[in-house]
Design an enzyme around this catalytic site. Structure first.
Site, PDB file in Angstrom:
ATOM      1  N   ASP A   1      50.281  35.715  38.110  1.00  0.00           N
ATOM      2  CA  ASP A   1      49.803  36.064  39.454  1.00  0.00           C
ATOM      3  C   ASP A   1      51.005  36.565  40.255  1.00  0.00           C
ATOM      4  OD1 ASP A   1      46.994  35.182  39.182  1.00  0.00           O
ATOM      5  OD2 ASP A   1      47.935  33.241  38.863  1.00  0.00           O
TER       6      ASP A   1
ATOM      7  N   GLY B   1      49.540  27.773  29.900  1.00  0.00           N
ATOM      8  CA  GLY B   1      50.350  28.355  30.976  1.00  0.00           C
ATOM      9  C   GLY B   1      50.673  27.304  32.035  1.00  0.00           C
ATOM     10  N   HIS B   2      49.672  26.498  32.406  1.00  0.00           N
ATOM     11  CA  HIS B   2      49.914  25.420  33.378  1.00  0.00           C
ATOM     12  C   HIS B   2      50.862  24.365  32.778  1.00  0.00           C
ATOM     13  CE1 HIS B   2      45.802  26.796  34.814  1.00  0.00           C
ATOM     14  NE2 HIS B   2      46.519  26.882  35.916  1.00  0.00           N
TER      15      HIS B   2
ATOM     16  N   MET C   1      44.068  25.342  40.231  1.00  0.00           N
ATOM     17  CA  MET C   1      42.635  25.181  40.496  1.00  0.00           C
ATOM     18  C   MET C   1      41.975  24.505  39.294  1.00  0.00           C
ATOM     19  SD  MET C   1      41.438  28.286  42.913  1.00  0.00           S
ATOM     20  CE  MET C   1      41.193  29.508  41.663  1.00  0.00           C
ATOM     21  N   GLY C   2      42.780  23.886  38.428  1.00  0.00           N
ATOM     22  CA  GLY C   2      42.226  23.156  37.293  1.00  0.00           C
ATOM     23  C   GLY C   2      41.854  24.056  36.132  1.00  0.00           C
TER      24      GLY C   2
ATOM     25  N   GLN D   1      50.710  37.001  43.999  1.00  0.00           N
ATOM     26  CA  GLN D   1      50.571  35.695  44.651  1.00  0.00           C
ATOM     27  C   GLN D   1      51.938  35.050  44.872  1.00  0.00           C
ATOM     28  OE1 GLN D   1      47.474  32.525  43.873  1.00  0.00           O
ATOM     29  NE2 GLN D   1      49.053  31.783  42.485  1.00  0.00           N
TER      30      GLN D   1
ATOM     31  N   SER E   1      44.699  32.443  31.120  1.00  0.00           N
ATOM     32  CA  SER E   1      44.034  32.351  32.422  1.00  0.00           C
ATOM     33  C   SER E   1      42.819  31.444  32.257  1.00  0.00           C
ATOM     34  CB  SER E   1      43.568  33.746  32.856  1.00  0.00           C
ATOM     35  OG  SER E   1      42.618  33.633  33.896  1.00  0.00           O
TER      36      SER E   1
ATOM     37  N   VAL F   1      52.616  32.942  30.220  1.00  0.00           N
ATOM     38  CA  VAL F   1      52.412  32.465  28.840  1.00  0.00           C
ATOM     39  C   VAL F   1      51.243  33.255  28.261  1.00  0.00           C
ATOM     40  CG1 VAL F   1      51.830  30.477  27.398  1.00  0.00           C
ATOM     41  CG2 VAL F   1      53.287  30.183  29.405  1.00  0.00           C
TER      42      VAL F   1
HETATM   43  O1  PAF Z   1      46.983  30.271  41.257  1.00  0.00           O
HETATM   44  C1  PAF Z   1      46.087  29.445  41.573  1.00  0.00           C
HETATM   45  O2  PAF Z   1      45.548  28.717  40.740  1.00  0.00           O
HETATM   46  C2  PAF Z   1      45.657  29.340  43.039  1.00  0.00           C
HETATM   47  O3  PAF Z   1      45.645  30.581  43.657  1.00  0.00           O
HETATM   48  C3  PAF Z   1      46.494  28.329  43.830  1.00  0.00           C
HETATM   49  C4  PAF Z   1      47.962  28.765  43.949  1.00  0.00           C
HETATM   50  C5  PAF Z   1      46.437  26.955  43.187  1.00  0.00           C
HETATM   51  C6  PAF Z   1      45.947  28.207  45.258  1.00  0.00           C
HETATM   52  O4  PAF Z   1      44.632  27.771  45.261  1.00  0.00           O
END
Ligand code: PAF
Length: 286
Positions: free
Chosen positions: A154, A40-41, A34-35, A157, A189, A180
């Site tokens: 998550d 971590g990303h 979600m940007g 998720q 986060s 991370v």
């Molecule tokens: O983890 C996230 O950032 C969101 O839940 C995802 C998996 C991109 C779905 O919108």
């Protein structure tokens, strides 16, 4: 000046690029986000780039997964910086569709992973996981990746999305990547950006409470209830307000009745207006 990853705004642009890669036999890795990207990303993208010939990162703040009164409107948006991080970590393209491109007029179909989507975070955020599963399945159909990468921060998720992929025969391997953390233990986060300096200083207490729970799990005759009680005690006098602590079977995510086998300790807490989640493996595996 640092490079930016090329930006795709529409399904048509995405299909043209990814279709070309596919024709050339290139494997495709996908990192949905979600940007407001952070280290971590970057770890997810680097892992994807090490295993796939091309990596697509989606940046889409998904309205379907926010409840009324949640932070959809103020969720941090930073596309220019995100594109730079993506290029530096090895992504070939950023896919950032508009809400109208993702959910055109008349959109009516949703994905519900029964049971799993009502537990833990789902009990406090009705409709959240339905929104996540719906957008992730749409993104999978748009990108058609060989592998998709999700962070274990998550944990619910990623378990839910694995179930969805299995149940709906999605031809994409889901890869889990460990959380991370900042040097003081706080899980990375995008929502950490909401914390005031005082809240940021208190936030690592959540990780410390998980550690207290893990220590309690190693005591003789420990039970899931004694583990969650240790988490509660660790947070009793600080600014973090525990929403839930739960011990789950690390594979099925069912609530655990004992501590035999791989177990995951899951927590959510509020710090001022910010909701934080974290989790930790208990025992050997998980
Ligand atoms: O983890 C996230 O950032 C969101 O839940 C995802 C998996 C991109 C779905 O919108």
């Amino acid at each position: 000046m640092s490079r930016s990853a090329p930006l795709l705004r529409t399904k048509r642009e995405l299909r043209a690029l990814v279709g070309g890669w596919r024709t050339r036999g290139l494997s495709i890795g996908f990192v949905p986000t979600m940007g407001a990207l952070h280290a971590g990303h970057a770890a997810l993208i680097r892992r994807a780039a090490s295993e796939c010939a091309r990596v697509v990162v989606s940046v889409f703040v998904n309205p379907l997964q926010f409840g009324p009164g949640e932070d959809y409107g103020r969720y941090p948006r930073a596309l220019a910086a995100d594109r730079k991080l993506c290029a530096a970590a090895g992504a070939a393209a950023v896919y950032a569709p508009s809400a109208g491109e993702m959910y055109p007029e008349g959109f009516r179909t949703h994905v519900e992973v029964e049971g799993l989507s009502q537990l833990y975070c789902g009990a406090y955020r009705p409709g959240h996981f339905r929104g996540v599963a719906t957008v992730v399945l749409k993104l999978f159909n748009q990108v058609r990746p060989d592998r998709a990468y999700f962070g274990e921060k998550d944990f619910q998720q990623v378990a839910l999305l694995e179930r969805m992929a299995l149940d709906l025969d999605v031809p994409c391997r889901i890869v889990r990547v460990p959380t991370v953390r900042e040097a003081d233990g706080l899980a990375m986060s995008s929502r950490n950006a909401y914390l005031s300096p005082e809240e940021r200083a208190a936030a690592p207490t959540l990780r410390a409470a998980l550690a207290a729970g893990a220590a309690a799990a190693r005591r003789p005759a420990a039970t899931p209830a004694s583990v969650t009680a240790a988490v509660r005690r660790a947070l009793a006098h600080g600014p973090l307000k525990l929403q839930y602590a739960a011990v789950a079977d690390a594979r099925t995510l069912e609530p655990a009745r004992d501590l035999r086998g791989p177990r995951r300790l899951l927590v959510a807490a509020h710090l001022g207006r910010t909701r934080l989640i974290d989790n930790l493996a208990l025992g050997r595996v998980g």
